[in-house]
Structures are given as structure tokens and as C-alpha cells.
Design a protein around this motif. Structure first.
Motif, PDB file in Angstrom:
ATOM      1  N   LEU A  31     -26.181 -46.980  -9.632  1.00 24.32           N
ATOM      2  CA  LEU A  31     -26.579 -46.933 -11.037  1.00 24.32           C
ATOM      3  C   LEU A  31     -27.608 -48.027 -11.257  1.00 24.32           C
ATOM      4  O   LEU A  31     -27.373 -49.183 -10.904  1.00 24.32           O
ATOM      5  N   ILE A  32     -28.731 -47.678 -11.851  1.00 24.13           N
ATOM      6  CA  ILE A  32     -29.754 -48.648 -12.228  1.00 24.13           C
ATOM      7  C   ILE A  32     -29.659 -48.843 -13.730  1.00 24.13           C
ATOM      8  O   ILE A  32     -29.850 -47.895 -14.499  1.00 24.13           O
ATOM      9  N   ALA A  33     -29.331 -50.043 -14.159  1.00 24.89           N
ATOM     10  CA  ALA A  33     -29.191 -50.360 -15.577  1.00 24.89           C
ATOM     11  C   ALA A  33     -30.299 -51.340 -15.951  1.00 24.89           C
ATOM     12  O   ALA A  33     -30.280 -52.487 -15.513  1.00 24.89           O
ATOM     13  N   ALA A  34     -31.280 -50.884 -16.724  1.00 27.56           N
ATOM     14  CA  ALA A  34     -32.488 -51.679 -16.934  1.00 27.56           C
ATOM     15  C   ALA A  34     -32.751 -51.995 -18.397  1.00 27.56           C
ATOM     16  O   ALA A  34     -32.642 -51.130 -19.265  1.00 27.56           O
ATOM     17  N   PHE A  71     -28.857 -42.803 -10.752  1.00 29.06           N
ATOM     18  CA  PHE A  71     -28.968 -42.539 -12.186  1.00 29.06           C
ATOM     19  C   PHE A  71     -29.466 -43.810 -12.862  1.00 29.06           C
ATOM     20  O   PHE A  71     -29.140 -44.922 -12.447  1.00 29.06           O
ATOM     21  N   VAL A  72     -30.273 -43.621 -13.917  1.00 34.41           N
ATOM     22  CA  VAL A  72     -30.848 -44.743 -14.662  1.00 34.41           C
ATOM     23  C   VAL A  72     -30.283 -44.768 -16.078  1.00 34.41           C
ATOM     24  O   VAL A  72     -30.343 -43.759 -16.796  1.00 34.41           O
ATOM     25  N   PHE A  73     -29.736 -45.913 -16.467  1.00 35.86           N
ATOM     26  CA  PHE A  73     -29.330 -46.159 -17.854  1.00 35.86           C
ATOM     27  C   PHE A  73     -30.248 -47.265 -18.364  1.00 35.86           C
ATOM     28  O   PHE A  73     -30.251 -48.373 -17.814  1.00 35.86           O
ATOM     29  N   THR A  74     -31.042 -46.989 -19.373  1.00 30.60           N
ATOM     30  CA  THR A  74     -32.013 -47.987 -19.818  1.00 30.60           C
ATOM     31  C   THR A  74     -32.154 -48.022 -21.339  1.00 30.60           C
ATOM     32  O   THR A  74     -32.044 -46.994 -22.009  1.00 30.60           O
ATOM     33  N   SER A  75     -32.417 -49.216 -21.841  1.00 27.90           N
ATOM     34  CA  SER A  75     -32.726 -49.391 -23.261  1.00 27.90           C
ATOM     35  C   SER A  75     -34.229 -49.360 -23.488  1.00 27.90           C
ATOM     36  O   SER A  75     -34.692 -49.426 -24.631  1.00 27.90           O
ATOM     37  N   ASN A  76     -35.004 -49.272 -22.419  1.00 23.69           N
ATOM     38  CA  ASN A  76     -36.460 -49.245 -22.542  1.00 23.69           C
ATOM     39  C   ASN A  76     -36.920 -47.893 -23.075  1.00 23.69           C
ATOM     40  O   ASN A  76     -36.403 -46.844 -22.684  1.00 23.69           O
ATOM     41  N   VAL A  77     -37.927 -47.927 -23.939  1.00 25.18           N
ATOM     42  CA  VAL A  77     -38.411 -46.704 -24.586  1.00 25.18           C
ATOM     43  C   VAL A  77     -39.767 -46.277 -24.038  1.00 25.18           C
ATOM     44  O   VAL A  77     -40.400 -45.375 -24.587  1.00 25.18           O
ATOM     45  N   ASP A  78     -40.210 -46.890 -22.937  1.00 31.28           N
ATOM     46  CA  ASP A  78     -41.560 -46.666 -22.430  1.00 31.28           C
ATOM     47  C   ASP A  78     -41.707 -45.441 -21.532  1.00 31.28           C
ATOM     48  O   ASP A  78     -42.817 -45.011 -21.225  1.00 31.28           O
ATOM     49  N   GLY A 132     -32.945 -57.217 -15.830  1.00 28.72           N
ATOM     50  CA  GLY A 132     -33.643 -57.651 -17.043  1.00 28.72           C
ATOM     51  C   GLY A 132     -32.989 -57.246 -18.341  1.00 28.72           C
ATOM     52  O   GLY A 132     -33.685 -56.964 -19.321  1.00 28.72           O
ATOM     53  N   ALA A 133     -31.683 -57.215 -18.382  1.00 31.31           N
ATOM     54  CA  ALA A 133     -30.953 -56.821 -19.593  1.00 31.31           C
ATOM     55  C   ALA A 133     -30.539 -58.056 -20.382  1.00 31.31           C
ATOM     56  O   ALA A 133     -29.852 -58.929 -19.857  1.00 31.31           O
ATOM     57  N   GLY A 134     -30.918 -58.121 -21.636  1.00 35.18           N
ATOM     58  CA  GLY A 134     -30.638 -59.297 -22.458  1.00 35.18           C
ATOM     59  C   GLY A 134     -29.258 -59.276 -23.092  1.00 35.18           C
ATOM     60  O   GLY A 134     -28.524 -58.288 -23.025  1.00 35.18           O
ATOM     61  N   LYS A 135     -28.943 -60.397 -23.751  1.00 34.12           N
ATOM     62  CA  LYS A 135     -27.637 -60.569 -24.395  1.00 34.12           C
ATOM     63  C   LYS A 135     -27.656 -60.264 -25.884  1.00 34.12           C
ATOM     64  O   LYS A 135     -26.606 -59.968 -26.470  1.00 34.12           O
ATOM     65  N   ASN A 136     -28.823 -60.364 -26.523  1.00 33.12           N
ATOM     66  CA  ASN A 136     -28.869 -60.187 -27.972  1.00 33.12           C
ATOM     67  C   ASN A 136     -28.404 -58.796 -28.387  1.00 33.12           C
ATOM     68  O   ASN A 136     -27.670 -58.632 -29.363  1.00 33.12           O
ATOM     69  N   ILE A 137     -28.867 -57.793 -27.666  1.00 34.30           N
ATOM     70  CA  ILE A 137     -28.380 -56.423 -27.836  1.00 34.30           C
ATOM     71  C   ILE A 137     -27.850 -56.015 -26.469  1.00 34.30           C
ATOM     72  O   ILE A 137     -28.604 -55.522 -25.626  1.00 34.30           O
ATOM     73  N   PRO A 138     -26.557 -56.227 -26.224  1.00 30.18           N
ATOM     74  CA  PRO A 138     -26.019 -56.143 -24.853  1.00 30.18           C
ATOM     75  C   PRO A 138     -25.635 -54.745 -24.380  1.00 30.18           C
ATOM     76  O   PRO A 138     -24.787 -54.599 -23.509  1.00 30.18           O
ATOM     77  N   THR A 139     -26.261 -53.719 -24.922  1.00 31.94           N
ATOM     78  CA  THR A 139     -25.876 -52.343 -24.579  1.00 31.94           C
ATOM     79  C   THR A 139     -25.948 -52.089 -23.081  1.00 31.94           C
ATOM     80  O   THR A 139     -25.027 -51.511 -22.495  1.00 31.94           O
ATOM     81  N   VAL A 140     -27.033 -52.505 -22.449  1.00 33.72           N
ATOM     82  CA  VAL A 140     -27.223 -52.242 -21.025  1.00 33.72           C
ATOM     83  C   VAL A 140     -26.219 -53.039 -20.195  1.00 33.72           C
ATOM     84  O   VAL A 140     -25.610 -52.518 -19.260  1.00 33.72           O
ATOM     85  N   ARG A 141     -26.031 -54.311 -20.538  1.00 33.30           N
ATOM     86  CA  ARG A 141     -25.079 -55.144 -19.804  1.00 33.30           C
ATOM     87  C   ARG A 141     -23.666 -54.571 -19.901  1.00 33.30           C
ATOM     88  O   ARG A 141     -22.924 -54.519 -18.912  1.00 33.30           O
ATOM     89  N   MET A 142     -23.284 -54.144 -21.088  1.00 36.39           N
ATOM     90  CA  MET A 142     -21.944 -53.602 -21.283  1.00 36.39           C
ATOM     91  C   MET A 142     -21.747 -52.308 -20.503  1.00 36.39           C
ATOM     92  O   MET A 142     -20.677 -52.064 -19.939  1.00 36.39           O
TER      93      MET A 142
END
Length: 271
Positions: free
Chosen positions: A20-23, A107-114, A219-229
Motif C-alpha cells: 500500500l502506498i499512502a501519500a 494500491f495508492v491511498f492519497t490526499s493529493n489532488v494533482d 510525506g503525510a502531515g499531522k495537521n490533517i492526518p487522514t493518510v497517516r491514520m
């Protein structure tokens, strides 16, 4: 960058049957994209907004498409052009190479919208963009559940970061359109496309759990921790690559560094 952690991570990747790639935003920095980390990071990318005191949280709000669509599209149109012109860095190809060796496709789980994972050649059916994508539009007035692709801009952007020209409109009602992205205070985000991706993610997890699974969080941040979680919830070995927040944890291998640098260092261990 701790050599022991790098070697442990390489062993786990080599032994895995599924990846799993979580980006998060840190994945795109090496492609020349800003991560908007804090107001200073946002104003560095958009200095014209510093004097106005407008923050990323202020501007990334769907209300602008109703009250001042030229300002809203000036910002999101500029981001669209930035993401379109940027080339995904070599780290994407390294991840693809690792995934191609496994029993289960990655599989990729990402918060990036690019949309850079798809641009780099990842299977669009194996990507879950939890915050949506700038490459798709929806009605800003939420008149229907329609979502459509957004291939190019139909307007110019002035030095004041305002759109000038014909703005995208909804094909059903004619109202101004907006990117299909989850914004702050966003009760009108159309989740249809994202929900379909989530269904695919759940199906992949059922398959991947039958194999030795490793999650690579980048590169997943803590402020909005969706990817980390999401990465932590996989209950497997987690390789956490982060320039500032490579925290330790249960079954976590923390590696401090930029995405491309770490991925290249890991790739060298397989040569």
C-alpha cells in the motif's frame, strides 16, 4: 537518515506480497509542487496573497465559488496549471517497479489532488484520492451528482491571481463549476467518484490481507492526518518516510528525509 532503518525497510519491501502506498503532499515536493505547510509555506507559493493576509484555509473554501468565483478560479486555476505542467519525479517509477514484483498489484491511498499517480502510470482503478481531484469538476451549486473531467482552462489568470474570461460552468444548470475537491467547511463536495474509489480500496484490502502486506507512507502531515491514520489502520509493517514527522510507533520504521531521496536510497539496496 538511519542506515539501519533503511535496511529494515528494504527487507520488508522485498519480503512483501502486497504494497500500500499512502501519500501526502510531501510526495509532490520533489516534482516542484508546494505543500502549503502553514501560512508561510502558502504565502511563499502565493506572495500576492500575503499582503491581503489570506491563508490557504481561507481561500480553500467553497464559498468563494458563490461569492467571488473569479478569485476562487484564479487560485484553483493556477494550481491546475501548476499540477498539469509538473512532471512526476522518479520516485513514482521506483514505487511502480516494487509493486510490479508482488503477487498483488499495489494500491495508492492519497490526499493529493494533482492526479500524479495516474500521470506516472499507476492504474487509475488502484488509486483512492480521498480528497478528490483537481482534474474533475462538479456544480458549485450542487444541482446534481454529476462529475466531469477538466482537460484544460478556458480562462486566463491575472497577476492579481484572479480569473479573467469564461469560467467553467455546470452543463446541467449553467451555474459556475468548481473542482471536485474536498475543501474546508465543505458540505457540497460531491463524493460519488471518491466513494467508488473507496469501494475499490476495500476490495483490494480484502485481497491484500491474504498476503504479507507492507504500507509505505510518504510525506503525510499531522495537521490533517487522514493518510497517516489510513496507513496505521492496515495493521502491518509501516515504513514512514517524512522530512519532519517520521515518528516511531507500533510496527513503524521511521525514515527522515525527502521522498525522492529516500526512495532512491532504498532502491540502491535492491541493486
Amino acid at each position: 537518515m538511519d542506515k539501519n532503518y533503511l535496511e529494515r525497510a528494504a527487507r520488508e519491501i522485498d519480503r512483501a506480497g502486497a504494497i500500500l502506498i499512502a501519500a501526502g503532499a510531501g510526495m509532490g515536493v520533489d516534482s516542484g509542487l508546494p505543500d502549503f505547510r502553514g501560512d508561510k509555506g502558502f504565502w511563499k507559493a502565493y506572495p500576492q496573497l500575503k499582503d491581503e493576509g489570506v491563508s490557504f484555509m481561507d481561500l480553500a473554501n467553497p464559498e468563494w465559488f458563490l461569492s467571488d468565483p473569479e478569485r476562487a478560479w484564479g487560485f484553483y486555476g493556477h494550481r491546475f496549471m501548476l499540477y498539469q505542467s509538473a512532471k512526476p519525479h522518479e520516485g513514482f517509477q521506483i514505487l511502480q517497479k516494487w509493486g510490479s514484483r508482488k503477487l498483488v498489484k499495489p494500491f495508492v491511498f492519497t490526499s493529493n489532488v494533482d492526479g500524479h499517480f495516474q500521470k506516472a502510470g499507476f492504474d487509475p482503478g488502484s488509486v483512492y484520492e480521498c480528497h478528490g481531484s483537481i482534474n474533475y469538476l462538479q456544480c458549485a451549486n450542487n444541482c446534481s451528482r454529476a462529475i466531469w473531467s477538466f482537460p484544460k482552462l478556458t480562462f486566463e489568470i491575472g497577476a492579481d491571481l484572479r480569473a479573467k474570461g469564461k469560467l467553467p460552468t455546470c452543463p446541467k444548470c449553467g451555474f459556475v463549476a468548481r473542482p471536485n475537491i474536498l475543501m474546508f467547511g465543505d458540505w457540497s463536495w460531491n463524493k460519488v467518484r471518491s466513494d467508488q474509489q473507496e469501494i475499490a480500496f476495500r476490495a483490494w484490502k480484502r485481497q491484500a490481507m491474504n498476503h504479507r502486506l507492507v504500507a509505505i507512507e510518504i510525506g503525510a502531515g499531522k495537521n490533517i492526518p487522514t493518510v497517516r491514520m489510513s496507513a496505521e489502520s492496515m495493521n502491518c509493517t509501516l515504513i514512514r518516510i517524512n522530512l519532519r514527522d517520521a515518528d516511531k510507533g507500533r510496527r513503524v520504521i521511521p525514515i527522515s528525509g525527502k521522498a525522492l531521496d529516500v526512495l532512491e536510497r532504498l532502491e540502491q539496496l535492491f541493486i
